[in-house]
Structures are given as C-alpha cells and as structure tokens.
Design an enzyme around this catalytic site. Structure first.
Site, mmCIF file in Angstrom:
data_model
loop_
_atom_site.group_PDB
_atom_site.id
_atom_site.type_symbol
_atom_site.label_atom_id
_atom_site.label_comp_id
_atom_site.label_asym_id
_atom_site.label_seq_id
_atom_site.Cartn_x
_atom_site.Cartn_y
_atom_site.Cartn_z
ATOM 1 N N LYS B 76 0.849 -1.189 0.000
ATOM 2 C CA LYS B 76 0.000 0.000 0.000
ATOM 3 C C LYS B 76 0.888 1.243 0.000
ATOM 4 O O LYS B 76 1.964 1.246 0.618
ATOM 5 C CB LYS B 76 -0.907 -0.011 1.236
ATOM 6 C CG LYS B 76 -1.969 1.097 1.264
ATOM 7 C CD LYS B 76 -2.922 0.904 2.449
ATOM 8 C CE LYS B 76 -3.993 1.976 2.518
ATOM 9 N NZ LYS B 76 -4.956 1.747 3.617
ATOM 10 N N SER B 151 -9.925 1.623 2.654
ATOM 11 C CA SER B 151 -9.017 2.447 1.883
ATOM 12 C C SER B 151 -7.912 1.668 1.154
ATOM 13 O O SER B 151 -7.278 2.203 0.254
ATOM 14 C CB SER B 151 -8.347 3.478 2.802
ATOM 15 O OG SER B 151 -7.503 2.824 3.742
ATOM 16 N N SER B 175 -10.212 -0.946 6.722
ATOM 17 C CA SER B 175 -9.635 -0.637 5.407
ATOM 18 C C SER B 175 -9.035 -1.809 4.650
ATOM 19 O O SER B 175 -8.748 -1.680 3.464
ATOM 20 C CB SER B 175 -8.579 0.468 5.536
ATOM 21 O OG SER B 175 -9.208 1.716 5.610
#
Lengths: 476, 480
Positions: B76, B151, B175
């Site tokens: 990420k 997210s 997330s």
C-alpha cells in the site's frame, strides 16, 4: 522594591538533559554541528516515523526528583501540544500532561523552601534563523527532539534577588547531578518568569505577567526589577492591566508585550497515542537512588563534620561537583582537610580564575598537590616557599613536589645546631639591639628574627628559630 | 493464464519448477493488461522488481527454502519502501521518495519477497471506497462500474487481479476488511501492536494496523510468518504468541467451537442477499459441529460516533507535519502561515480536510471533554462489551458490510453514508481486537464477506478457524 509593595515570582526553568541521544530517537544530543546533520526520520518528522522513549532521560528526571525531595509519579502519560511552526517539525511537541513525572518537590535557598510544583519531560524544538537571508528563513533541526526537563517553581519568590538565588541554586543542582551542562549561552538552561505585584499584607495575587527570554542570571534579575517597577507604577496609577506574555529585551533593558491572554494559543492537548504511559516502578526509583552521588546538602554537612570546615568553606568547595571531588581527593592525599581546603580556596582558585578554567582542566593531580601539602605539614618547607616557589613549578610540570624542593634546594634548615650557630652569630653582630631588647623594647625581637631568617636565606624553620632565640635570651 | 495461490507458487519455487523472475514477469504482464481498467497501482518499476526477483532466484538456487522467498508482493502506498516514491494517495507528497524502509517492508524484503509496486488507496487511508485517492479510484474487478472498497483498494485488487498473491494494506476502521469483502479476498486486521507501524504513514495512531491480504488464510499465514515480532522502533508493538506454526497452518476443529452472533450486527439495514449468504455460511459451520450462540454487544450503537471522534482528532494532529516545510508539495508565499495553509489547501483533498477540521474542533479548548474524552470513555465501554462476550463464546462472527460493493460515485455526495459503510468494522479496532474477513459467498454475482473476531492476541487461532472454514467452502477460490 518600592516600600509597601511585594512581588510574587515563580520561575519556569527548561533544562536540556545531558543524554547521549535525543529524547525519542538515536540521533546524537549535541550542541551545534552542521545544520540538520543530527537528524533522522523521527526528529525530521517524516511520515511513518515513531518516537521511542529515552530511558536515560527518565532516569535523569527521577534523579532530579529525588534531589528536590519530590514525588516520582508511577504513571505520567505523554501528551501532544500542537501548533504550527517550521522548527516544530511534527506540528506538535511531545510533552507531559496533567501528571508530571516529578511533582511536589522543593528547593532550599538561604534557609527558605521554594516549592517545585512539577518537573516534566518533553522535547526541544529546532531553531529558526531569520537573519541568514532577506527573503527566507532557515531551520536547523539538530536541536529538535533534545530532551528537556521543564521545572515549574511555585510562586514563592519575593524579590529579583531571590529569583536570582533560586536560579543559581537550580543551576548548581542540575550541573552537580550531571543531568545538564548548565551552559546558558548555548541554551542548555533557559528560564521564564511569572511575576505579579501586590500591596504588602494582601493575600490575593496581582495580575500575572509571564516574562520570557531570560537567558542569563543577570537578565533574570534585571528583567524582574524592570517588570516589578513597571507593574507597581501601573497599580499606583490605578491602571488595570491584563494577563500577558512579555519578552525581555536585554539591549534596551525593558520588557515588551508579546501577546495578551485573549490571544493565547489553544494547543489542543491530547494524549500521545504513539507512546505508552510512562511508568516508573519503585525498583527503578531505588536503582536511581542507589546510583546517585551524594547530594550537595548532605555533602556539605559531611564536609563540616568530617573536616572541621565552616559552612562558608563547605559551600565554596561545593561550587561544582568536580571541585568538591578534587577537594576530597586532596584532603585524602594531603592528610589534612583544613589545609586542603585552604589550598582549594586560595592558590588553586586563584590559578583557575586567572586562567578562566574549571578544575578538571587544570591538569594537576590531587596526589601531586597532596605531596606538597605534606611537605609543609612536615616542616620540610614553609608555606611561603610552598606557594611561591614549589606550586608554580608543580603546575609547570617540573617534577614532583619533593623533586622540586630537592632540585631548588628549598628544604628548610631544621638542624638545631646550625640554627643555634646562626642565632648566636646574629646576636653577636647586633649587641646594641640585643641590649635594648633585654631592656624591654620587645619590638626589636622581630628585627632580630628577621635578620636570622635573612641569614638563613628563608630556609630556616621559623618555629625552631623562635625556640632557639627564646632559649638564648633566657640564658644570656 | 492461471493465477496461482501463494501456496501453489511456494511449492513451485521450492521444487524448482518456477522461478521468481518468471512469476514476477507474469505478474507484470497481468498489470500491463489490467491496470487500464483497475487503477490499483500507483508506482511500479520493472527493473527494481526483476532485480529483486533475480536475487530471490539466487537464494533459491543456493538452497534456501523460506515462506516468502521469491513471492511477488504489493505494498500500500502509505508504507515506506526505500528508494520508491510514496504518495499516501495524496498530491501533498509530490516529489517525496521514501528515504527508509517501514519495518514490515524491511521484513518482507529481507525474507526475499519481490516488490511489484505501490498500491492505490484513499488519500491518507481516509475512505471506505477507494474513491478518495488523488489519483483516481481503483475499480472492482468483479464489476468495473463498482468501487473496490477502501481504503486499501489497490492492495486488495492487486491480489484479486493476480498481480501478487500477497499484499500489505492498512486497517484503521476496516480498510482491508471492507475491500476484502467487496473483492472476495481474505484479509487480517491483527491485534493492535502485532505488526509494527514504523514507516507506515499515520492516519489515526491508536487504531492504525498493517493488514496483510491474500487469497486464503493459508496464504495469509505464510506472509504473516515473516512479519511478526516486536519492533523496538514502535513503542506500541508487541510479540504475537503462537506464530511458530504459521508457515504450516492447520485448520482448527470446528466441532464444539462456540461462535457468538452479536444481535446488533444483524438488525435492519442488511441487504437481504447479504443476510442470506451469511445465514447459509453459519448453517454450514453449525453442520460441522460449531455452536451458534446469540450474544449482545450493547454499546455498538455508539461505535461510529466514537470511532470518528477519535479518528478525526488523531488525524488533525498526525497530518500537521504535512506543512510544505521539509518535503513534498510547497506553495511558496510571502508569509509563513500563508505558505503552510496554501500548501495544505492545494495538496490535501476534501475528505482529508473535513477530518482535520472536525478533529481540530474536537480537541479545542472547551470541547475536548465533551468530545474526545467522552469518546475515550465510550471506547472503554465498547471494549468491555467484547470482553464480556468472550466469556461466553470463543469467537464472534459478523457481516463485514451491510451490502456488496456499491457503484462508483454512489456515496460521494454524502460523507455520512460513506462513514456508515464502516458500521460493522470499526468496533474491533476500538477494542484493539484481531479480525479476519473472509469470503462467505455471493449475492447477485458480487462477493460477500464475513468476519471472525477473536480475543486479543488470538490472531493465529482466527487464521486456523478461517482455514477450517475455507476447508469446507470454496468461495475464496473464485476469481473475477
């Protein structure tokens, strides 16, 4: 201060702790250096960097707490104090909240107890410079994250002189404990003052003003004197004034308003989620206590008791830990605490002052000086010879005291026969003075002793000269 | 072209049938084909990747046999990978290259994993759909008109699309679990502290955790095995117990397992299709001998308020460092405050600004007690609910989301609707508990996930239970 008025003063002292690394990262804690060279992701506040507590700083805070008879709190959480400024890279300072690691201590200044309300751990900011260029400011983050102990004194001081004494005592304590180098020019120890005035006999406090930027002992006194006078004038004129922060301008010798209470910042304090609550166990406190050196107060009492010194002498010897340590070594080496003290406060202090250095920079081992004192005590040389001839040579590295005495032929004549011959020779050469002395003019005794010493080139033992002279006079 | 699991690839690499370089090149090809549609990757560098792959091959040829050696991974874009740009999904990071490795990235790289790239994400991990990325939304591979969930949108989609069998996301309030549920991926939100946060751009420090994602519990366990262990650089990190067996994960015994079903998670508002999938899954577990126990977590109704008060407060503080002074975007100005506010105005997106403003307000003098302090108290009550529940049951099972992946743009106009998508995922982070989100079935062709929640430090146990579930179901094998 104007009669009829009283000042109420409390000092906040920021002490940079002498840890090897910074408060929350492994960067060197060191003054100066190329700008931004002592930095890492943590003290640069790069994304993702996290603080890790420096255990050494905690132990130093505990040592301070014990030295001021304070409570060491078992649990004291860290908080974030938030504001935007380029030298505060995270946009918040990690500090402590409602509970500080040290609370409710006191410091004694000339017999008066001044409360230490709290002492908490926090991190220093970096430094901004606005002078390097016309159009931009520069930020150096070498200082960012240096550990600080903020020491909040109670409103117990009543005059600029007391504030001065308090700061001196505080400075002495933290340097003595070895937790701060005490260098005020480099900002290792900084001071702000809260001051108000009231008419004598009133119990309520007047309006409080915070005075910042007091970075020398002298400035503390001057700024407070100025500020107290300013406030008294306002009170006398019946002019109301509000709480505010003022800065001391040392060049102009005045305080100037920086911001009023209404404009006070909202720091949006909240508990620091990146650090667990700081916890101190009784075992850790005991470990610090056990590792701590004797504190100044206790040492002073011991000096008086053990070496038969006066309170004044003991206080002078404790001017720094190194000085007191040197004294103890010298007392040991010389076998005489009293003589060691005389040398410390006499010849040694003169030399140090003359060279403007500390005892640790002198380069004269206490053993070497101890030997000299022993020679005096054994009457091998007299004190004058020791001070004027041997000591300078000792400092110059010309050998041990005994070697210098030998090489320069400074040993006193203590041979009774030789002294008798000397005395008789002088008496024979001065029959007139001898007769007058015998006739009762006692002043002439000093003249004759002087002549004898002169003949003996200053090396004869004065005590023996007196004894022999007494005997001659009695017999003759 | 088939997409293997981490386990398949591990076997192939260890047997010498595959090379890390071949796997990496295949994955790069897949990226080339699908990225135009998916937009899951913000940075990739073919040479960096192939170089790491060749290094892994040398270690393999030298006889090394370790869980992640030669395995492609995606990170990420809020995780520091030294030498690679890091964006946090935001324009404010413009020009920033990570000068150090996050601890979890370091551990993966040392274990010989092959970094494929940095994954798209909602800006600063704030968002539930992936649409708040400054670089465009990631699309759901099951239906390109729908969101991937956020997210950690790019990390999840990378695994779903076969860019890598393992990826790292982060999970603050759901997330990794929400996009996992939307894209049929298995995701772990570990016990708070089990994975180091050092080098992970902070959103809300007391809630942020790195979340590994993969196609199955077994694959997750392999990856997790090289990531755990207390990190001296993160004061909140801890040692997770029972990690020795991770590389050889065994399914838990379902017989006699007491699974609590908290009634607050099965009320109104759950789409019928989702409810049907979950009920079927629970019956299947019961058929294996698991005991389904109704329980209650009464303070759940305060969860969203509590979560967003704490998150926004911490966000307002954590994002102060993005001021244009030391790195990233800077809007030059004559005055300091103008430079800082100009930079933040230009560099940060609307959702980030919204949270900073809310948080600054919550922490202000006079409001702190009413908001932040109260939220901390509610957090304690929510945590206590779980502690009580775990006196009666071994784990809890809940939905991940009331619905399946929603169409792009559906919630953009209404931040409150977006926040409510997190209703089933925020309580566990508030209580610092471990959760696995795993595929549970499909509703109208779209994946539906379920969550297994365990007591603190039961992460390995949860993976074993998930492995047992994946032994009696095959939803996790379905690919888009």
């Amino acid at each position: 201060m104007k009669p009829g008025f009283e000042a109420v003063i409390g000092l906040e002292v920021h002490v940079q702790l002498l840890t090897r690394s910074k408060m929350f990262c492994a960067c060197r804690n060191e003054y100066g250096g190329k700008p931004n060279s002592h930095t890492c992701p943590v003290c640069l506040a790069l994304p993702g960097a996290l603080p890790v507590m420096n255990g050494e700083a905690v132990r130093m805070a505990i040592a301070f707490g014990l030295a001021v008879h304070g409570e060491i709190r078992e649990a004291s959480p860290f908080y974030r104090k938030q504001y935007f400024y380029p030298d505060l890279p995270k946009g918040y300072q990690i500090t402590q909240g409602p509970v500080a690691i040290v609370e409710e201590g006191w410091l004694e200044i000339s017999g008066k107890k001044v409360r230490i309300e709290r002492a908490h751990l926090e991190e220093d900011s970096g430094k901004s410079s606005h002078e390097l260029s016309e159009t931009s400011s520069h930020v150096d983050l070498n200082r960012a994250g240096v550990p600080l102990l903020e020491i909040v004194g109670g409103p117990d001081l009543r005059s600029p002189q007391e504030a001065y004494d308090y700061l001196k005592t505080m400075h002495h304590l933290v340097t003595y404990l070895g937790i701060c180098d005490g260098n005020m020019e480099e900002g290792s120890l900084r001071c702000d003052a809260n001051v108000s005035v009231r008419r004598e006999g009133e119990s309520a406090f007047g309006t409080r003003v915070e005075v910042k930027n007091l970075n020398s002992f002298r400035n503390v006194k001057l700024a407070l004197e100025y500020e107290i006078e300013r406030q008294i004038e306002l009170v006398e004129r019946g002019e109301a004034f509000g709480q505010e922060t003022r800065g001391w301008d040392a060049d102009k010798g005045e305080t100037r308003s920086q911001r009023s209470k209404e404009a006070a910042m909202d720091y949006r304090y909240f508990p620091e989620p990146d650090l667990p609550t700081l916890r101190v166990t009784p075992e850790e406190i005991e470990a610090v206590r056990a590792s701590m050196l004797e504190l100044p107060e206790a040492r002073r009492a011991r000096f008086i008791e053990t070496f038969g010194l006066t309170d004044y002498e003991a206080g002078m010897l404790l001017q720094s830990r190194a000085f007191a340590d040197y004294f103890e070594a010298l007392a040991q080496a010389s076998g005489s605490g009293k003589q060691a003290c005389n040398w410390m406060l006499g010849e040694l202090s003169r030399t140090l002052n003359g060279r403007n250095i500390g005892i640790e920079a002198l380069g004269l081992h206490p053993e070497a000086l101890g030997e000299l004192i022993r020679l005096v005590e054994a009457r091998t040389i007299n004190l004058n010879t020791a001070k004027e001839s041997v000591f300078p040579a000792l400092l110059a590295g010309e050998g041990s005291a005994a070697q210098i005495v030998e090489a320069k032929g400074l040993a006193q004549v203590s041979d009774l026969g030789a002294i008798q011959a000397l005395v008789e020779g002088v008496l024979a050469a001065h029959p007139e003075q001898l007769a007058q002395l015998k006739g009762g003019n006692v002043k002439l005794r000093g003249f004759l002793v002087g002549q004898i010493m002169k003949q003996g080139k200053g090396k004869v033992n004065p005590q023996l000269v007196n004894e022999v002279l007494d005997a001659s006079l009695a017999h003759g | 072209m088939s997409v293997g699991t981490l386990m398949d690839w591990r076997t192939g690499l260890d047997a010498g049938d595959l090379s890390a370089e071949f796997l990496a090149m295949e994955a790069l090809d897949r990226m080339d084909q699908r990225e135009g549609d998916l937009n899951a990757i913000l940075f990739r560098d073919r040479e960096l990747t192939l170089d790491a792959a060749r290094k892994a091959d040398r270690r393999l040829r030298a006889g090394e046999r370790t869980p992640m050696l030669g395995i492609p991974v995606v990170l990420k874009d809020n995780l520091h990978w030294k030498g690679a740009p890091l964006s946090n999904g935001s324009r404010i990071m413009q020009g920033y290259t990570a000068p150090y490795n996050a601890t979890v990235v370091n551990r993966l790289l040392e274990a010989g994993a092959v970094p494929m790239g940095k994954a798209n994400m909602d800006e600063f991990a704030m968002g539930s759909s992936g649409e708040y990325s400054a670089f465009g939304p990631t699309r759901n591979p099951w239906d390109l008109s729908r969101v991937a969930g956020g997210s950690s949108s790019g990390s999840i989609v990378s695994v779903a699309a076969g860019y890598a069998p393992f990826a790292l996301g982060t999970d603050t309030g759901g997330s990794v679990r929400l996009p996992g549920s939307f894209c049929n991926i298995t995701a772990l939100r570990p016990t708070y502290g089990a994975l180091s946060r050092y080098g992970v751009s902070a959103m809300a420090s007391s809630l942020d955790q790195v979340g590994p994602v993969a196609a199955s519990a077994r694959d997750l366990a392999l990856g997790l095995s090289v990531l755990t262990g207390r990190d001296p650089l993160d004061s909140t990190s801890l040692d997770l117990p029972g990690t020795k067996g991770l590389a050889d994960l065994r399914p838990a015994t379902l017989r006699g397992l007491r699974i609590g079903l908290p009634r607050e998670y099965f009320g109104e508002g759950i789409e019928p299709g989702v409810r049907g999938v979950l009920e079927a899954a629970f019956q299947r577990l019961a058929a294996e001998g698991a005991e389904l126990v109704p329980v209650s977590l009464p303070h759940t109704r305060y969860a969203i308020d509590t979560y967003y008060l704490i998150v926004t407060s911490e966000v307002s503080s954590n994002l102060s460092r993005y001021d244009g002074v030391r790195f990233g975007l800077r809007r030059e100005a004559g005055e300091l405050q103008e430079m800082i506010s100009g930079t933040r105005d230009a560099g940060l997106g609307a959702e980030v600004k919204r949270r900073i403003l809310l948080g600054a307000f919550c922490l202000s003098k006079g409001y702190y007690d009413a908001f932040y302090l109260k939220a901390l108290k509610a957090r304690t009550l929510i945590t206590r609910d779980f502690v009580e529940a775990f006196k009666q049951v071994d784990i809890l099972a809940t939905p991940v989301s009331p619905g399946t992946a929603f169409p792009l743009g559906a919630n953009l106009a209404d931040p409150m609707a977006m926040y409510l998508a997190d209703v089933f995922t925020v309580t566990m982070p508030l209580a610092a508990l471990p959760v696995v989100a795993a595929p549970a079935g499909f509703s109208e062709g779209l994946p539906v996930g379920l969550q297994f929640v365990g007591p603190s430090l039961s992460d390995v146990k949860l993976l074993e239970i998930t492995e047992a579930w994946q032994g009696i179901s095959d939803f996790h094998r379905k690919r888009s």
